[in-house]
Design a protein around this motif. Structure first.
Motif, PDB file in Angstrom:
ATOM      1  N   PRO A   1       0.810  -1.221   0.000  1.00  0.00           N
ATOM      2  CA  PRO A   1       0.000   0.000   0.000  1.00  0.00           C
ATOM      3  C   PRO A   1       0.843   1.270   0.000  1.00  0.00           C
ATOM      4  O   PRO A   1       0.438   2.292  -0.538  1.00  0.00           O
ATOM      5  N   LEU A   2       2.023   1.224   0.579  1.00  0.00           N
ATOM      6  CA  LEU A   2       2.900   2.394   0.612  1.00  0.00           C
ATOM      7  C   LEU A   2       3.439   2.748  -0.771  1.00  0.00           C
ATOM      8  O   LEU A   2       3.779   3.907  -1.028  1.00  0.00           O
ATOM      9  N   ASP A   3       3.507   1.779  -1.670  1.00  0.00           N
ATOM     10  CA  ASP A   3       4.009   2.023  -3.026  1.00  0.00           C
ATOM     11  C   ASP A   3       3.061   2.903  -3.846  1.00  0.00           C
ATOM     12  O   ASP A   3       3.450   3.425  -4.884  1.00  0.00           O
ATOM     13  N   TYR A   4       1.838   3.070  -3.410  1.00  0.00           N
ATOM     14  CA  TYR A   4       0.857   3.884  -4.128  1.00  0.00           C
ATOM     15  C   TYR A   4       1.002   5.379  -3.818  1.00  0.00           C
ATOM     16  O   TYR A   4       0.464   6.211  -4.534  1.00  0.00           O
ATOM     17  N   LEU A   5       1.693   5.720  -2.736  1.00  0.00           N
ATOM     18  CA  LEU A   5       1.747   7.108  -2.271  1.00  0.00           C
ATOM     19  C   LEU A   5       2.208   8.098  -3.328  1.00  0.00           C
ATOM     20  O   LEU A   5       1.645   9.177  -3.460  1.00  0.00           O
ATOM     21  N   LYS A   6       3.247   7.765  -4.089  1.00  0.00           N
ATOM     22  CA  LYS A   6       3.804   8.751  -5.020  1.00  0.00           C
ATOM     23  C   LYS A   6       2.832   9.142  -6.132  1.00  0.00           C
ATOM     24  O   LYS A   6       2.947  10.226  -6.689  1.00  0.00           O
ATOM     25  N   ASP A   7       1.863   8.294  -6.439  1.00  0.00           N
ATOM     26  CA  ASP A   7       0.913   8.595  -7.508  1.00  0.00           C
ATOM     27  C   ASP A   7      -0.511   8.843  -7.008  1.00  0.00           C
ATOM     28  O   ASP A   7      -1.433   8.999  -7.810  1.00  0.00           O
ATOM     29  N   GLU A   8      -0.712   8.897  -5.693  1.00  0.00           N
ATOM     30  CA  GLU A   8      -2.058   9.091  -5.149  1.00  0.00           C
ATOM     31  C   GLU A   8      -2.731  10.352  -5.679  1.00  0.00           C
ATOM     32  O   GLU A   8      -3.928  10.339  -5.940  1.00  0.00           O
ATOM     33  N   HIS A   9      -1.974  11.422  -5.843  1.00  0.00           N
ATOM     34  CA  HIS A   9      -2.559  12.685  -6.308  1.00  0.00           C
ATOM     35  C   HIS A   9      -3.041  12.589  -7.751  1.00  0.00           C
ATOM     36  O   HIS A   9      -3.847  13.395  -8.194  1.00  0.00           O
ATOM     37  N   ILE A  10      -2.593  11.583  -8.489  1.00  0.00           N
ATOM     38  CA  ILE A  10      -3.031  11.335  -9.865  1.00  0.00           C
ATOM     39  C   ILE A  10      -4.142  10.287  -9.888  1.00  0.00           C
ATOM     40  O   ILE A  10      -5.140  10.446 -10.591  1.00  0.00           O
ATOM     41  N   CYS A  11      -3.973   9.230  -9.099  1.00  0.00           N
ATOM     42  CA  CYS A  11      -4.896   8.091  -9.116  1.00  0.00           C
ATOM     43  C   CYS A  11      -6.108   8.272  -8.218  1.00  0.00           C
ATOM     44  O   CYS A  11      -7.127   7.629  -8.421  1.00  0.00           O
ATOM     45  N   GLY A  12      -5.986   9.144  -7.203  1.00  0.00           N
ATOM     46  CA  GLY A  12      -7.059   9.332  -6.245  1.00  0.00           C
ATOM     47  C   GLY A  12      -6.922   8.399  -5.061  1.00  0.00           C
ATOM     48  O   GLY A  12      -6.196   7.411  -5.094  1.00  0.00           O
ATOM     49  N   ARG A  13      -7.626   8.743  -3.984  1.00  0.00           N
ATOM     50  CA  ARG A  13      -7.660   7.906  -2.776  1.00  0.00           C
ATOM     51  C   ARG A  13      -8.976   8.149  -2.073  1.00  0.00           C
ATOM     52  O   ARG A  13      -9.156   9.106  -1.331  1.00  0.00           O
ATOM     53  N   ALA A  14      -9.940   7.268  -2.345  1.00  0.00           N
ATOM     54  CA  ALA A  14     -11.270   7.366  -1.733  1.00  0.00           C
ATOM     55  C   ALA A  14     -11.166   6.964  -0.262  1.00  0.00           C
ATOM     56  O   ALA A  14     -10.909   5.809   0.046  1.00  0.00           O
ATOM     57  N   LEU A  15     -11.375   7.940   0.620  1.00  0.00           N
ATOM     58  CA  LEU A  15     -11.259   7.676   2.055  1.00  0.00           C
ATOM     59  C   LEU A  15     -12.608   7.511   2.736  1.00  0.00           C
ATOM     60  O   LEU A  15     -12.749   6.708   3.646  1.00  0.00           O
ATOM     61  N   GLY A  16     -13.605   8.269   2.340  1.00  0.00           N
ATOM     62  CA  GLY A  16     -14.928   8.179   2.951  1.00  0.00           C
ATOM     63  C   GLY A  16     -15.970   7.803   1.917  1.00  0.00           C
ATOM     64  O   GLY A  16     -15.946   8.308   0.793  1.00  0.00           O
ATOM     65  N   LEU A  17     -16.871   6.911   2.279  1.00  0.00           N
ATOM     66  CA  LEU A  17     -17.941   6.450   1.382  1.00  0.00           C
ATOM     67  C   LEU A  17     -19.268   6.433   2.130  1.00  0.00           C
ATOM     68  O   LEU A  17     -19.336   5.942   3.256  1.00  0.00           O
ATOM     69  N   ARG A  18     -20.320   6.954   1.504  1.00  0.00           N
ATOM     70  CA  ARG A  18     -21.667   6.847   2.069  1.00  0.00           C
ATOM     71  C   ARG A  18     -22.673   6.816   0.925  1.00  0.00           C
ATOM     72  O   ARG A  18     -22.555   7.575  -0.034  1.00  0.00           O
ATOM     73  N   PHE A  19     -23.663   5.962   1.058  1.00  0.00           N
ATOM     74  CA  PHE A  19     -24.736   5.892   0.068  1.00  0.00           C
ATOM     75  C   PHE A  19     -25.884   6.793   0.471  1.00  0.00           C
ATOM     76  O   PHE A  19     -26.234   6.892   1.650  1.00  0.00           O
ATOM     77  N   ASP A  20     -26.489   7.411  -0.523  1.00  0.00           N
ATOM     78  CA  ASP A  20     -27.741   8.131  -0.331  1.00  0.00           C
ATOM     79  C   ASP A  20     -28.834   7.077  -0.420  1.00  0.00           C
ATOM     80  O   ASP A  20     -29.037   6.475  -1.490  1.00  0.00           O
ATOM     81  N   ARG A  21     -29.505   6.823   0.675  1.00  0.00           N
ATOM     82  CA  ARG A  21     -30.518   5.760   0.717  1.00  0.00           C
ATOM     83  C   ARG A  21     -31.686   6.031  -0.218  1.00  0.00           C
ATOM     84  O   ARG A  21     -32.362   5.114  -0.663  1.00  0.00           O
ATOM     85  N   ARG A  22     -31.926   7.297  -0.529  1.00  0.00           N
ATOM     86  CA  ARG A  22     -33.060   7.643  -1.389  1.00  0.00           C
ATOM     87  C   ARG A  22     -32.767   7.393  -2.862  1.00  0.00           C
ATOM     88  O   ARG A  22     -33.636   6.963  -3.606  1.00  0.00           O
ATOM     89  N   THR A  23     -31.544   7.694  -3.303  1.00  0.00           N
ATOM     90  CA  THR A  23     -31.216   7.620  -4.731  1.00  0.00           C
ATOM     91  C   THR A  23     -30.318   6.450  -5.105  1.00  0.00           C
ATOM     92  O   THR A  23     -30.239   6.086  -6.274  1.00  0.00           O
ATOM     93  N   GLY A  24     -29.604   5.890  -4.133  1.00  0.00           N
ATOM     94  CA  GLY A  24     -28.636   4.833  -4.420  1.00  0.00           C
ATOM     95  C   GLY A  24     -27.293   5.371  -4.876  1.00  0.00           C
ATOM     96  O   GLY A  24     -26.379   4.605  -5.161  1.00  0.00           O
ATOM     97  N   ASP A  25     -27.147   6.706  -4.939  1.00  0.00           N
ATOM     98  CA  ASP A  25     -25.866   7.307  -5.321  1.00  0.00           C
ATOM     99  C   ASP A  25     -24.843   7.104  -4.209  1.00  0.00           C
ATOM    100  O   ASP A  25     -25.185   7.154  -3.020  1.00  0.00           O
ATOM    101  N   LEU A  26     -23.597   6.891  -4.609  1.00  0.00           N
ATOM    102  CA  LEU A  26     -22.503   6.767  -3.651  1.00  0.00           C
ATOM    103  C   LEU A  26     -21.739   8.077  -3.618  1.00  0.00           C
ATOM    104  O   LEU A  26     -21.273   8.568  -4.653  1.00  0.00           O
ATOM    105  N   TYR A  27     -21.620   8.671  -2.434  1.00  0.00           N
ATOM    106  CA  TYR A  27     -20.823   9.872  -2.235  1.00  0.00           C
ATOM    107  C   TYR A  27     -19.434   9.453  -1.778  1.00  0.00           C
ATOM    108  O   TYR A  27     -19.298   8.543  -0.947  1.00  0.00           O
ATOM    109  N   ILE A  28     -18.428  10.107  -2.328  1.00  0.00           N
ATOM    110  CA  ILE A  28     -17.035   9.748  -2.063  1.00  0.00           C
ATOM    111  C   ILE A  28     -16.283  10.982  -1.569  1.00  0.00           C
ATOM    112  O   ILE A  28     -16.347  12.036  -2.199  1.00  0.00           O
ATOM    113  N   ALA A  29     -15.564  10.833  -0.464  1.00  0.00           N
ATOM    114  CA  ALA A  29     -14.618  11.856  -0.012  1.00  0.00           C
ATOM    115  C   ALA A  29     -13.240  11.351  -0.444  1.00  0.00           C
ATOM    116  O   ALA A  29     -12.717  10.393   0.121  1.00  0.00           O
ATOM    117  N   ASP A  30     -12.692  11.972  -1.483  1.00  0.00           N
ATOM    118  CA  ASP A  30     -11.391  11.566  -2.009  1.00  0.00           C
ATOM    119  C   ASP A  30     -10.342  12.550  -1.497  1.00  0.00           C
ATOM    120  O   ASP A  30     -10.521  13.766  -1.595  1.00  0.00           O
TER     121      ASP A  30
END
Length: 176
Positions: free
Chosen positions: A66-95
């Motif tokens: 997992p540490l090998d991903y650090l140098k490219d995280e700003h390009i690849c993204g890193r989804a840290l928080g996830l929550r679904f909207d129960r009404r719509t089924g949409d997934l909200y992501i805190a990257d």
């Protein structure tokens, strides 16, 4: 009750972060070190979504640690928080790098919702939650440092890769 706990999915994904279940119980879903959000389909982890429009398997794909991903995280993204909207089924992501995003129930490339508030750019978007009215609340852990800088700083300290907190945390509330 926790004495009978079972360790699940050991070694199956690298750097799992938040865990979320879709409104009808599908999942779990988690953000992983390579920038993707994956879903357990009952037999294996499968791709569901990603935050970065620049994500490629060549740059962001499987690495030894997992540490090998650090140098490219700003390009690849890193989804840290996830929550679904129960009404719509949409997934909200805190990257950590791409801010607050949303992806529909079918997954794919997430749509950016916010990358700044009151002129202050998010640097380390960390977690989120939704209330019953559909308002999104989330935290940005630093207005000065990106996640990769903080994690690299803490690397000499064993165990802190998964359990660190940043004392300069700045909670940000955005109503969408």
């Amino acid at each position: 009750r926790l004495r009978g706990a079972e360790i699940r999915f050991r070694g199956a994904v690298q750097g799992p972060e938040s865990v979320a279940f879709a409104p009808l119980g599908r999942g779990p879903y988690t953000g992983v070190a390579d920038g993707r959000v994956v879903r357990w389909d009952g037999a294996r982890w499968v791709y569901f979504a990603h935050s970065s429009p620049n994500w490629t398997a060549e740059l962001c794909g499987h690495k030894a640690s997992p540490l090998d991903y650090l140098k490219d995280e700003h390009i690849c993204g890193r989804a840290l928080g996830l929550r679904f909207d129960r009404r719509t089924g949409d997934l909200y992501i805190a990257d950590a790098y791409f801010g607050l995003l949303k992806v529909g129930p079918d997954g794919g490339l997430a749509t950016p919702l916010a990358t700044e508030a009151e002129g202050v750019r998010f640097n380390f978007t960390n977690d989120l939650d939704l209330d019953d009215d559909g308002n999104v609340y989330f935290t940005d852990s630093s207005i000065h440092y990106q996640r990769r800088s903080v994690v690299q700083f803490l690397l000499p300290i064993p165990c802190c890769f998964l359990c660190f907190t940043v004392s300069i945390a700045l909670p940000v509330t955005v109503l969408v």
